[in-house]
Design an enzyme around this catalytic site. Structure first.
Site, PDB file in Angstrom:
ATOM      1  N   ASP A 349      -2.664   9.916  -3.890  1.00 26.13           N
ATOM      2  CA  ASP A 349      -1.616   8.543  -3.672  1.00 26.13           C
ATOM      3  C   ASP A 349      -2.044   7.781  -5.023  1.00 26.13           C
ATOM      4  O   ASP A 349      -1.054   7.695  -6.139  1.00 26.13           O
ATOM      5  CB  ASP A 349      -1.822   7.857  -2.473  1.00 26.13           C
ATOM      6  CG  ASP A 349      -0.636   6.958  -2.245  1.00 26.13           C
ATOM      7  OD1 ASP A 349       0.417   7.409  -2.784  1.00 26.13           O
ATOM      8  OD2 ASP A 349      -0.679   6.060  -1.676  1.00 26.13           O
ATOM      9  N   ASP A 409       2.780   6.221   5.195  1.00 23.84           N
ATOM     10  CA  ASP A 409       2.034   5.073   5.308  1.00 23.84           C
ATOM     11  C   ASP A 409       1.685   4.854   6.858  1.00 23.84           C
ATOM     12  O   ASP A 409       0.965   3.873   7.314  1.00 23.84           O
ATOM     13  CB  ASP A 409       2.561   3.872   4.864  1.00 23.84           C
ATOM     14  CG  ASP A 409       2.553   3.976   3.372  1.00 23.84           C
ATOM     15  OD1 ASP A 409       1.745   4.586   2.647  1.00 23.84           O
ATOM     16  OD2 ASP A 409       3.488   3.267   2.756  1.00 23.84           O
TER      17      ASP A 409
END
Length: 518
Positions: A349, A409
């Protein structure tokens, strides 16, 4: 094949962000009617009043027959002390504003047939323009003409934009409820599997075993993340083609996930079914009805996916089902695998968000480019939960503004929450101490994420906060309870191609875990 499809969808569901524009409101009225339309202006160039009451009212003059690059064809007597609307094109915004200003106009509206942008000019031109200037959609002006004819009184104002919005609370609720339900479902399936094996049903596959994918090898985890990196890079270079493939895969995967969720709910409430046979094939009426409903929802979303006003409800519904089913079907065998996977995804990420801008031609990160699409009008990937910003009235007139949260997420920390839930089953923890602690850690991580976002005014990669919160909390809890060894190694009874013995200690009695025959 199904595992590959999951990887393809999972590889592009981490980050998305919003493009902020300087929106304002055009209030049009006459003696009987009033309407409001979208404006886009440059606050630092031509600031507007912040409220309708404080805004100055003008009579609007229709000059859409000209682009107003010069004074020819326009009489100063017609536009003096009034607002004028002209067409976009042929010259820059500052030139139109200077011409309108020289004719005595008090405000300039520029009607556009293409996407609205924030008006700007050369630095030397900013100080010369003293009248409000804003862009509006030409179709909005045509609609206003049908309603008001040529009798239009207008006010231009830009209400303040609040960073804190109720949509953040809704997004927080969606994320924590999805995490909790997914973890609980995974634990319930684990308990059912253990009871089935204890009862002598280990030779038959039941619902809790169907379609499961187990990650028990660090090499498999590295390969999994490497495939995600490759898929993201391919999306970056071939977005215009692959985006439609991803949309099709999402429709199939989310419809299947929604079916699994609704089928589990039906089983939970004890809803029976009627079966019938056709040419030696047995069909369940309940299954057929559920399949029809789920496919219909996915098809409706696919057809109307670009309709912002209401389609976000279906996208969130399908997204929740997708996340729940992913957490239930993807099982991490031990905490070691959880640490490796979550750490690698955190690095993934951060690298694709913060490092790749140094290598791309336009300075935009690969992650953001893929999440937002190459331009504003491009198809968007269905990889986020979306909730409209309730207080963004001016922004919603121009186009729905959303608070967003990537599926990743939810799924990435959710895999750890699911493992904690299964570990509670293995140690027969009636208080679900690991599961509840990890859920609380996730909630705190989300609160910190939103707090940093509001304070900084920038979108945040949520995994940067969620991964440390959940991993550290789980590790500290296991250490304090003296169960770190068991928590770290987990259990391997489900690994059918492994000859290793179960990793949980064998000193437990039958009363320690009901139905445990690992």
């Amino acid at each position: 094949m199904e595992g590959a499809l999951r990887i393809v969808v999972f590889s592009v569901i981490f980050l998305a962000s919003q493009v902020n524009c300087q929106e304002a409101i055009l209030h049009i009225s006459n003696l009987n009617t009033e309407r409001e339309y979208c404006l886009v202006h440059n606050h630092s160039w031509t600031p507007l009043s912040q409220s309708l009451d404080a805004a100055e009212q003008y009579t609007l003059v229709n000059l859409t027959f000209t682009v107003l690059c010069n004074r020819s064809g326009v009489s100063p007597d017609v536009v003096k002390d009034k607002a004028v609307v002209v067409m976009r094109g042929d010259c820059d915004f500052s030139q139109k504003a200077l011409v309108a200003q020289s004719l005595g106009a008090k405000a300039l509206l520029i009607a556009s047939n293409i996407s609205l942008i924030t008006p700007s000019a050369n630095d030397s031109e900013y100080a010369k323009v003293h009248i409000p200037l804003a862009l509006m959609r030409y179709r909005d002006f045509l609609e206003a003409q049908q309603v008001f004819n040529d009798d239009m009184q207008v006010k231009l104002y830009a209400p303040p934009f609040s960073k804190i919005d109720a949509s953040i609370a809704v997004m927080l609720l969606i994320s924590i409820v999805t995490i909790a339900l997914g973890g609980y479902w995974s634990g319930a399936c684990e308990s059912e599997r253990l009871n089935s094996r204890f009862a002598g049903g280990g030779g038959e596959e039941n619902k809790s075993d169907s379609g499961e994918l187990f990650l028990y090898s660090p090499l498999k985890v590295v390969f999994f993340v490497a495939m995600m990196c490759g898929m993201l890079v391919l999306m970056y270079f071939f977005y215009s083609v692959l985006v439609y493939i991803i949309i099709a895969i999402f429709c199939l995967a989310s419809a299947s996930a929604l079916y699994s969720c609704l089928d589990a709910v039906m089983d939970l409430i004890g809803c029976g079914t009627v079966s019938f046979s056709v040419r030696n094939y047995t069909f369940s009426v309940r299954s057929l009805i559920l399949a029809a409903v789920c496919i219909s929802i996915a098809v409706v979303w696919g057809v109307y996916r670009n309709e912002d006003r209401w389609i976000w409800i279906l996208q969130d519904l399908l997204g929740i089902a997708f996340c729940l089913n992913f957490m239930k079907t993807i099982s991490l065998s031990n905490f070691k695998i959880c640490v490796i996977l979550l750490s690698l995804l955190l690095v993934y990420d951060v690298f694709f968000v913060f490092i790749t801008p140094f290598f791309t031609k336009n300075g935009v990160s690969i992650m953001v480019q893929v999440a937002l699409g190459p331009d504003a009008s491009a198809e968007k990937l269905p990889v986020v939960m979306r909730v409209p910003r309730f207080s963004a009235w001016a922004q919603n007139l121009c186009g729905m503004q959303f608070s967003i949260l990537g599926y990743g997420d939810i799924i990435v920390p959710g895999l750890l929450v699911a493992y904690c839930s299964r570990f509670d089953v293995w140690i027969n923890s009636r208080r679900k101490i690991y599961f509840l602690s990890c859920c609380i850690a996730y909630l705190l991580g989300m609160i910190v994420t939103f707090a940093v976002m509001l304070l900084s005014g920038m979108g945040q990669p949520a995994l940067l906060y969620l991964v440390p919160f959940t991993l550290i909390t789980s590790a500290v809890l296991a250490g304090c309870r003296g169960e770190m060894r068991q928590f770290w190694t987990g259990t391997s009874y489900e690994v059918l191609d492994s000859s290793r013995k179960p990793l949980l200690p064998e000193r437990r009695t039958d009363s320690s875990i009901e139905g445990d025959t690992c």
